[in-house]
Design a protein around this motif. Structure first.
Motif, mmCIF file in Angstrom:
data_model
loop_
_atom_site.group_PDB
_atom_site.id
_atom_site.type_symbol
_atom_site.label_atom_id
_atom_site.label_comp_id
_atom_site.label_asym_id
_atom_site.label_seq_id
_atom_site.Cartn_x
_atom_site.Cartn_y
_atom_site.Cartn_z
ATOM 1 N N GLU A 68 0.835 -1.191 0.000
ATOM 2 C CA GLU A 68 0.000 0.000 0.000
ATOM 3 C C GLU A 68 0.874 1.246 0.000
ATOM 4 O O GLU A 68 1.836 1.342 0.777
ATOM 5 C CB GLU A 68 -0.908 -0.008 1.230
ATOM 6 N N GLY A 69 0.517 2.204 -0.841
ATOM 7 C CA GLY A 69 1.320 3.412 -0.979
ATOM 8 C C GLY A 69 1.053 4.437 0.096
ATOM 9 O O GLY A 69 0.651 5.567 -0.196
ATOM 10 N N ARG A 70 1.279 4.044 1.347
ATOM 11 C CA ARG A 70 1.173 4.949 2.486
ATOM 12 C C ARG A 70 2.418 4.774 3.363
ATOM 13 O O ARG A 70 3.311 3.992 3.036
ATOM 14 C CB ARG A 70 -0.100 4.687 3.283
ATOM 15 N N SER A 71 2.460 5.446 4.497
ATOM 16 C CA SER A 71 3.698 5.526 5.266
ATOM 17 C C SER A 71 3.896 4.399 6.268
ATOM 18 O O SER A 71 4.981 4.274 6.847
ATOM 19 C CB SER A 71 3.730 6.859 6.034
ATOM 20 N N TYR A 72 2.889 3.545 6.496
ATOM 21 C CA TYR A 72 2.902 2.689 7.674
ATOM 22 C C TYR A 72 4.005 1.637 7.650
ATOM 23 O O TYR A 72 4.573 1.313 8.701
ATOM 24 C CB TYR A 72 1.526 2.042 7.846
ATOM 25 N N ALA A 73 4.317 1.087 6.497
ATOM 26 C CA ALA A 73 5.409 0.117 6.421
ATOM 27 C C ALA A 73 6.751 0.787 6.707
ATOM 28 O O ALA A 73 7.635 0.191 7.338
ATOM 29 C CB ALA A 73 5.428 -0.541 5.040
ATOM 30 N N LEU A 74 6.919 2.025 6.258
ATOM 31 C CA LEU A 74 8.158 2.745 6.527
ATOM 32 C C LEU A 74 8.302 3.065 8.005
ATOM 33 O O LEU A 74 9.400 2.985 8.571
ATOM 34 C CB LEU A 74 8.218 4.039 5.711
ATOM 35 N N VAL A 75 7.200 3.435 8.651
ATOM 36 C CA VAL A 75 7.221 3.696 10.089
ATOM 37 C C VAL A 75 7.638 2.430 10.839
ATOM 38 O O VAL A 75 8.473 2.478 11.758
ATOM 39 C CB VAL A 75 5.841 4.174 10.575
ATOM 40 N N ALA A 76 7.071 1.295 10.450
ATOM 41 C CA ALA A 76 7.412 0.032 11.115
ATOM 42 C C ALA A 76 8.894 -0.285 10.964
ATOM 43 O O ALA A 76 9.557 -0.707 11.928
ATOM 44 C CB ALA A 76 6.557 -1.103 10.543
ATOM 45 N N ALA A 77 9.442 -0.068 9.774
ATOM 46 C CA ALA A 77 10.869 -0.331 9.570
ATOM 47 C C ALA A 77 11.718 0.564 10.466
ATOM 48 O O ALA A 77 12.707 0.120 11.069
ATOM 49 C CB ALA A 77 11.231 -0.118 8.102
ATOM 50 N N ALA A 78 11.338 1.832 10.583
ATOM 51 C CA ALA A 78 12.104 2.757 11.416
ATOM 52 C C ALA A 78 12.058 2.340 12.886
ATOM 53 O O ALA A 78 13.089 2.334 13.577
ATOM 54 C CB ALA A 78 11.570 4.176 11.242
ATOM 55 N N VAL A 79 10.881 1.971 13.386
ATOM 56 C CA VAL A 79 10.764 1.583 14.791
ATOM 57 C C VAL A 79 11.538 0.301 15.066
ATOM 58 O O VAL A 79 12.220 0.180 16.098
ATOM 59 C CB VAL A 79 9.279 1.420 15.178
ATOM 60 N N VAL A 80 11.462 -0.661 14.165
ATOM 61 C CA VAL A 80 12.180 -1.927 14.363
ATOM 62 C C VAL A 80 13.688 -1.690 14.426
ATOM 63 O O VAL A 80 14.376 -2.190 15.332
ATOM 64 C CB VAL A 80 11.825 -2.919 13.242
ATOM 65 N N TRP A 81 14.205 -0.904 13.493
ATOM 66 C CA TRP A 81 15.655 -0.685 13.500
ATOM 67 C C TRP A 81 16.080 0.226 14.643
ATOM 68 O O TRP A 81 17.193 0.103 15.170
ATOM 69 C CB TRP A 81 16.117 -0.154 12.143
ATOM 70 N N ALA A 82 15.219 1.135 15.069
ATOM 71 C CA ALA A 82 15.523 1.911 16.271
ATOM 72 C C ALA A 82 15.618 0.985 17.482
ATOM 73 O O ALA A 82 16.486 1.177 18.358
ATOM 74 C CB ALA A 82 14.453 2.976 16.488
ATOM 75 N N THR A 83 14.752 -0.015 17.554
ATOM 76 C CA THR A 83 14.807 -0.984 18.646
ATOM 77 C C THR A 83 16.139 -1.735 18.636
ATOM 78 O O THR A 83 16.762 -1.933 19.688
ATOM 79 C CB THR A 83 13.631 -1.970 18.522
ATOM 80 N N TYR A 84 16.575 -2.124 17.464
ATOM 81 C CA TYR A 84 17.866 -2.808 17.358
ATOM 82 C C TYR A 84 19.011 -1.891 17.798
ATOM 83 O O TYR A 84 19.914 -2.306 18.540
ATOM 84 C CB TYR A 84 18.086 -3.263 15.911
ATOM 85 N N LEU A 85 18.977 -0.634 17.363
ATOM 86 C CA LEU A 85 20.030 0.311 17.746
ATOM 87 C C LEU A 85 20.011 0.587 19.247
ATOM 88 O O LEU A 85 21.067 0.821 19.854
ATOM 89 C CB LEU A 85 19.862 1.608 16.959
ATOM 90 N N MET A 86 18.828 0.553 19.855
ATOM 91 C CA MET A 86 18.739 0.687 21.307
ATOM 92 C C MET A 86 19.479 -0.451 22.002
ATOM 93 O O MET A 86 20.220 -0.226 22.981
ATOM 94 C CB MET A 86 17.278 0.704 21.729
ATOM 95 N N LEU A 87 19.312 -1.673 21.503
ATOM 96 C CA LEU A 87 19.997 -2.809 22.092
ATOM 97 C C LEU A 87 21.508 -2.694 21.939
ATOM 98 O O LEU A 87 22.272 -3.147 22.796
ATOM 99 C CB LEU A 87 19.500 -4.102 21.444
ATOM 100 N N ARG A 88 21.934 -2.076 20.850
ATOM 101 C CA ARG A 88 23.374 -1.872 20.614
ATOM 102 C C ARG A 88 23.916 -0.640 21.347
ATOM 103 O O ARG A 88 25.107 -0.387 21.318
ATOM 104 C CB ARG A 88 23.634 -1.723 19.108
ATOM 105 N N GLU A 89 23.026 0.106 21.972
ATOM 106 C CA GLU A 89 23.374 1.348 22.670
ATOM 107 C C GLU A 89 24.052 2.359 21.744
ATOM 108 O O GLU A 89 24.949 3.104 22.144
ATOM 109 C CB GLU A 89 24.241 1.066 23.901
ATOM 110 N N ARG A 90 23.586 2.409 20.509
ATOM 111 C CA ARG A 90 24.027 3.422 19.547
ATOM 112 C C ARG A 90 23.029 4.577 19.623
ATOM 113 O O ARG A 90 22.089 4.653 18.821
ATOM 114 C CB ARG A 90 24.093 2.827 18.142
ATOM 115 N N TRP A 91 23.214 5.447 20.604
ATOM 116 C CA TRP A 91 22.161 6.377 20.971
ATOM 117 C C TRP A 91 21.932 7.475 19.952
ATOM 118 O O TRP A 91 20.791 7.896 19.738
ATOM 119 C CB TRP A 91 22.436 6.948 22.354
ATOM 120 N N VAL A 92 22.954 7.965 19.314
ATOM 121 C CA VAL A 92 22.754 8.996 18.291
ATOM 122 C C VAL A 92 21.985 8.409 17.106
ATOM 123 O O VAL A 92 21.000 8.994 16.623
ATOM 124 C CB VAL A 92 24.095 9.591 17.834
#
Length: 438
Positions: free
Chosen positions: A113-137
């Motif tokens: 679907e040509g809306r933003s929701y899949a992109l939002v999900a990708a951003a949140v998932v990878w932010a979660t991974y970066l949180m685990l790596r403690e890459r805060w910036v």
């Protein structure tokens, strides 16, 4: 293409200045996505003739360009789920968790679907991974990107608060995300009534769906086979954003499941890790049993019947029925969206109710004339193609919509009514002229 996708298509094809002026009036919450899609269409349309430019939304190229970012984002999100599982539970859990996320029907729905929701999900998932790596910036940058794509991604911060606990780095990163999101929040708060006014409080179906997901997540999280570190990441992500948004929606109706699509990553992590640790035959019997309805649902999601309407089908039906000099009347006016992504067709028809176009009025569907002028223009029209909601939908009570209905009833004969996916197309003519040849 259904009407929400049509909004993406027609807004993204406006000039940058026009998009910016629109966002000051409405849809600021989707502004970053519109700018991204503007860039995508510039690149795609510039690749050569026949690739889906402004005159060819109905062509394959237009739909490819519209949906490709969502497809890529879903693949990226599945990879992110696998990366989290790999870090917390090993390779086998990574494989199953990424696969579990990819096959979830809601994920598949918004992947195409040509809306933003899949992109939002990708951003949140990878932010979660970066949180685990403690890459805060990096965490703050990716999380902010998700929030600017859709503000309700900020609810993931509350899930991350449970995971990160007292981490100083997380606190500073979260504070930076909230501070940089505030300008968008202020603008979109002013637009909330027209942006979300169509929503009602969560239905019993919404609560039942949440209960099923919550029960499944809690059940999957039990026992020693799922690492506690993974439970501390997955369970808050699965439960807190949708649960909190539904609770808030009892007072301010803001809940739609797609706004928190990213929460399904938590469910996929738990399911995939549990499957990776499964022994014996019964887990695979359960997976096999689930694949049958999931497979049927996956196929159904790839049909026009899975969406509320189909703007390209509506446009094709209008093209078949319209004659030179006909007027097109949108009842209600927001259904103008059905033809805005087919500008080459819309340009050939008179729109007797239109005052200012969407681009000129910095709006999504344009503005309409006063009721007296709508009546004057309509009675001077020999033939009208009226685009209406399905018969079971309530009629808008606004004066402009009432005068459209009253004028058609008193000055025209109803020649034909046809049902098209999510729409009715009614042809009206002056009394005694329904059978006139084209």
């Amino acid at each position: 293409m259904w009407r929400d996708e049509s909004v993406t298509w027609q807004v993204a094809h406006r000039p940058l200045g026009g998009i910016w002026e629109l966002l000051g009036q409405v849809d600021a919450v989707h502004g970053l996505h519109y700018l991204l899609m503007h860039t995508v269409f510039l690149a795609w349309d510039g690749a050569g003739p026949g690739t889906g430019g402004a005159a060819g939304a109905a062509g394959a190229g237009g739909l490819w360009a519209l949906r490709l970012p969502s497809v890529a984002a879903t693949a990226l999100a599945a990879a992110g789920v696998a990366a989290i599982a790999h870090r917390l539970a090993g390779e086998r859990a990574a494989l199953w968790s990424g696969a579990a996320y990819a096959v979830l029907p809601p994920v598949q729905m918004y992947a195409q679907e040509g809306r933003s929701y899949a992109l939002v999900a990708a951003a949140v998932v990878w932010a979660t991974y970066l949180m685990l790596r403690e890459r805060w910036v990096a965490y703050a940058v990716v999380m902010l990107l998700g929030c600017w794509l859709h503000e309700f991604a900020v609810l993931a911060l509350l899930a991350h608060a449970v995971t990160a606990r007292r981490s100083r780095g997380w606190r500073w990163s979260a504070a930076a995300v909230v501070a940089l999101l505030l300008p968008l929040a202020v603008v979109s708060a002013r637009q909330a009534e027209q942006q979300l006014g169509w929503l009602g409080r969560p239905s019993w179906r919404d609560w039942a769906a949440y209960a099923v997901v919550a029960a499944a997540a809690l059940l999957l999280a039990r026992g020693p086979v799922v690492p506690r570190e993974l439970v501390r990441v997955a369970l808050p992500l699965a439960l807190i954003p949708p649960g909190l948004l539904m609770a808030v929606s009892l007072v301010h109706p803001w809940y739609v499941d797609r706004y928190v699509l990213y929460a399904l990553a938590g469910l996929a992590l738990l399911a995939g890790t549990r499957l990776a640790a499964a022994r014996g035959w019964w887990p695979w019997l359960l997976v096999g049993a689930l694949l049958v309805p999931f497979g049927w649902w996956s196929l159904w999601l790839r049909t026009p019947e899975s969406r509320k309407d189909d703007v390209l089908a509506v446009a094709a039906a209008v093209r078949e029925r319209a004659r030179p000099g006909d007027s097109v009347l949108f009842m209600p006016s927001r259904r103008r969206e059905w033809l805005l992504s087919s500008p080459e067709l819309y340009a050939t028809l008179r729109d007797p109710a239109l005052d200012r176009t969407p681009a000129a009025s910095h709006s999504l569907q344009g503005t309409e004339l006063p009721t007296a002028e709508i009546w004057t223009r309509l009675v001077d029209t020999p033939r009208v193609v009226a685009l209406q909601d399905p018969a079971d939908q309530p009629l808008d009570p606004y004066p402009r919509e009432a005068v459209k209905r009253q004028t058609l009833a008193s000055h025209f004969d109803l020649c034909s009514v046809d049902e098209v996916r999510g729409a009715r197309i009614a042809v009206y003519a002056r009394p005694g002229h329904c059978t006139d040849s084209p």
